[in-house]
Write a protein that holds these residues in place. Structure first.
Motif, short mmCIF file in Angstrom:
data_model
loop_
_atom_site.label_atom_id
_atom_site.label_comp_id
_atom_site.label_asym_id
_atom_site.label_seq_id
_atom_site.Cartn_x
_atom_site.Cartn_y
_atom_site.Cartn_z
N ILE A 134 -57.17 122.91 68.64
CA ILE A 134 -58.42 122.41 69.25
C ILE A 134 -58.14 121.17 70.09
N LYS A 135 -58.81 121.09 71.25
CA LYS A 135 -58.82 119.85 72.03
C LYS A 135 -60.27 119.38 72.10
N VAL A 136 -60.49 118.13 71.75
CA VAL A 136 -61.85 117.59 71.86
C VAL A 136 -61.97 116.92 73.22
N LEU A 137 -62.92 117.38 74.02
CA LEU A 137 -63.21 116.77 75.33
C LEU A 137 -64.66 116.34 75.26
N ASP A 138 -64.90 115.09 74.93
CA ASP A 138 -66.28 114.70 74.63
C ASP A 138 -66.53 113.24 74.98
N ASP A 139 -66.63 112.99 76.27
CA ASP A 139 -66.92 111.63 76.73
C ASP A 139 -67.93 111.76 77.88
N PRO A 140 -69.20 112.08 77.50
CA PRO A 140 -70.20 112.38 78.53
C PRO A 140 -70.37 111.25 79.55
N ALA A 141 -70.19 110.00 79.11
CA ALA A 141 -70.38 108.87 80.04
C ALA A 141 -69.41 108.97 81.21
N ASN A 142 -68.28 109.59 80.97
CA ASN A 142 -67.29 109.77 82.04
C ASN A 142 -67.22 111.22 82.53
N ASN A 143 -68.27 111.98 82.26
CA ASN A 143 -68.37 113.38 82.69
C ASN A 143 -67.24 114.23 82.12
#
Ligand SMILES: NC(=O)c1ccc[n+]([C@@H]2O[C@H](COP(=O)([O-])OP(=O)(O)OC[C@H]3O[C@@H](n4cnc5c(N)ncnc54)[C@H](OP(=O)(O)O)[C@@H]3O)[C@@H](O)[C@H]2O)c1
Length: 352
Positions: free
Chosen positions: A273-282
């Protein structure tokens, strides 16, 4: 241990070609590759390793001496040929839906239920789950272990390559036709897929429920792989005009509370799994990023304020890789690790 003689049935297809790439990338010890397909492909040359291999029409004798066979030629072909290969002592890893519901055939996602692989010793067939199911259970398993799943509602956004090479060809041709002011035609999909979205994958179930068979695969396979036979799951499967990569909006409810931060921590530690979760930086999962990658991408993790202990998330993965070819090769690796197949070095398939 030396290498293995490995057959690929469906070698000329979208998944079969990816299987060859994944075997190479992961340095799976292949002494001899036997690419098989229909009579249409007899004699076709495919690149493998430093050279070329020649495709032959599938036959009983084509499996002679093989240790493993990876099948990706559709359910009907699997029903016909998997027992033939297995009777010769070959372990078959089948990508079709043919055997997924059979209790004495394991349905395996290596990150989730590797312990079920030895069940294959009797019939020598292992089923690879549906592509949409695989990526969802990889992401939900670590969360379930921590907080116990209570219910899943999922909507999918599935690429045309899920329909095989003909799906890819049809989208390509429709885009070209429409951009050049020509009439477009469709055969792989029931409606035009270019510049459209179709909420219909596989046939509608015969039980009058209104669900499609693809949706019911997600229900039944998730329950089986996660060992939660009565888990409430509701799926809506949608085809979108994208070539590669399936996405899913998943709403999951748990017995115990789980914050988005806790979920992210658990997912970061989990395999595959890769977590890609930084909505502030899109930053969030997109099929553009997941396509070509081996990992399942998870992000947009947030508390579902409409219910107790609910989380929403977005999950993307490469349907031809983790959804099919990679998962199958990982199962082959498990068979080797567990000593269930042992190449003897002369390609005779004797499993000394
Ligand atoms: N695409 C995905 O994302 C995905 C994901 C998971 C599972 N799967 C499953 O994997 C299987 C293959 O999918 P695909 O997407 O690779 O399809 P595909 O691109 O249409 O390829 C089909 C393959 O099957 C071969 N084949 C067809 N009829 C045959 C026959 N009668 N005898 C022997 N070989 C035959 C074809 O050979 P010819 O070239 O000679 O016709 C080709 O190699 C299906 O069961 C599918 O449900 C697909």
């Amino acid at each position: 241990m030396s290498g293995f003689k490995v057959a690929i049935l469906g070698a000329t297809g979208a998944v079969g070609r990816e299987m060859m790439r994944v075997l190479e990338e992961r340095d799976f010890p292949v002494d001899e590759l036997v690419p098989l397909a229909s009579a249409r492909s007899e004699g076709e040359k495919l690149e493998f390793g430093d050279g070329e291999v020649t495709v032959h029409e599938v036959s009983a004798k084509a499996f002679a001496g093989c240790d493993l066979a990876l099948f990706s030629a559709g359910a009907q072909v699997s029903r016909q040929w998997a027992p033939v290969a297995a009777a010769q002592g070959v372990y078959v890893i089948d990508n079709s839906s043919a055997f997924r519901g059979e209790p004495d055939i394991p349905l395996v996602v290596p990150e989730v239920n590797p312990e079920t692989v030895p069940l294959a010793e009797k019939r020598r067939i292992i089923a690879n789950p549906n592509c949409s199911t695989i990526q969802m259970v990889v992401a939900l398993k670590p969360l379930h272990d921590a907080a116990t799943l209570r219910r899943i509602v999922v909507s999918t956004y599935q690429a045309v390559s899920g329909k095989g090479q003909k799906g890819i060809d049809e989208l390509e041709k429709q885009i070209s036709d429409l951009m050049n002011c020509r009439e477009s035609t469709n055969s792989a999909f029931v409606h035009r897929i270019a510049f459209n979205v179709i909420p219909h994958i596989d046939d509608f179930a015969d039980d009058g429920s209104g669900y499609t068979k693809e949706e019911m695969k997600m229900v039944n396979e998730t329950r089986r792989i996660m060992s939660i036979p009565d888990l409430p799951v509701s799926a809506t499967c949608v085809r979108i005009p994208l070539f590669f990569g399936h996405s899913e909006a998943v709403n999951a409810a748990f017995e115990k509370p789980l914050s988005p931060d806790e979920a992210r921590t658990l997912l970061k530690r989990a395999p595959g799994i890769k977590v890609l979760d930084d909505p502030a930086n899109n930053i969030y999962p997109m099929p553009m990023l997941a396509s070509g990658d081996t990992a399942v991408h998870v992000g947009r993790i947030r508390t579902d304020r409409s219910q107790k202990n609910g989380l929403d998330m977005f999950i993307c993965a490469d349907n031809l890789r983790k959804g099919a070819a990679l998962n199958a090769v990982q199962i082959a690796e498990l068979l080797v690790e567990k000593g269930m197949v042992r190449g003897c070095g002369d390609g005779c398939g004797c499993r000394h």
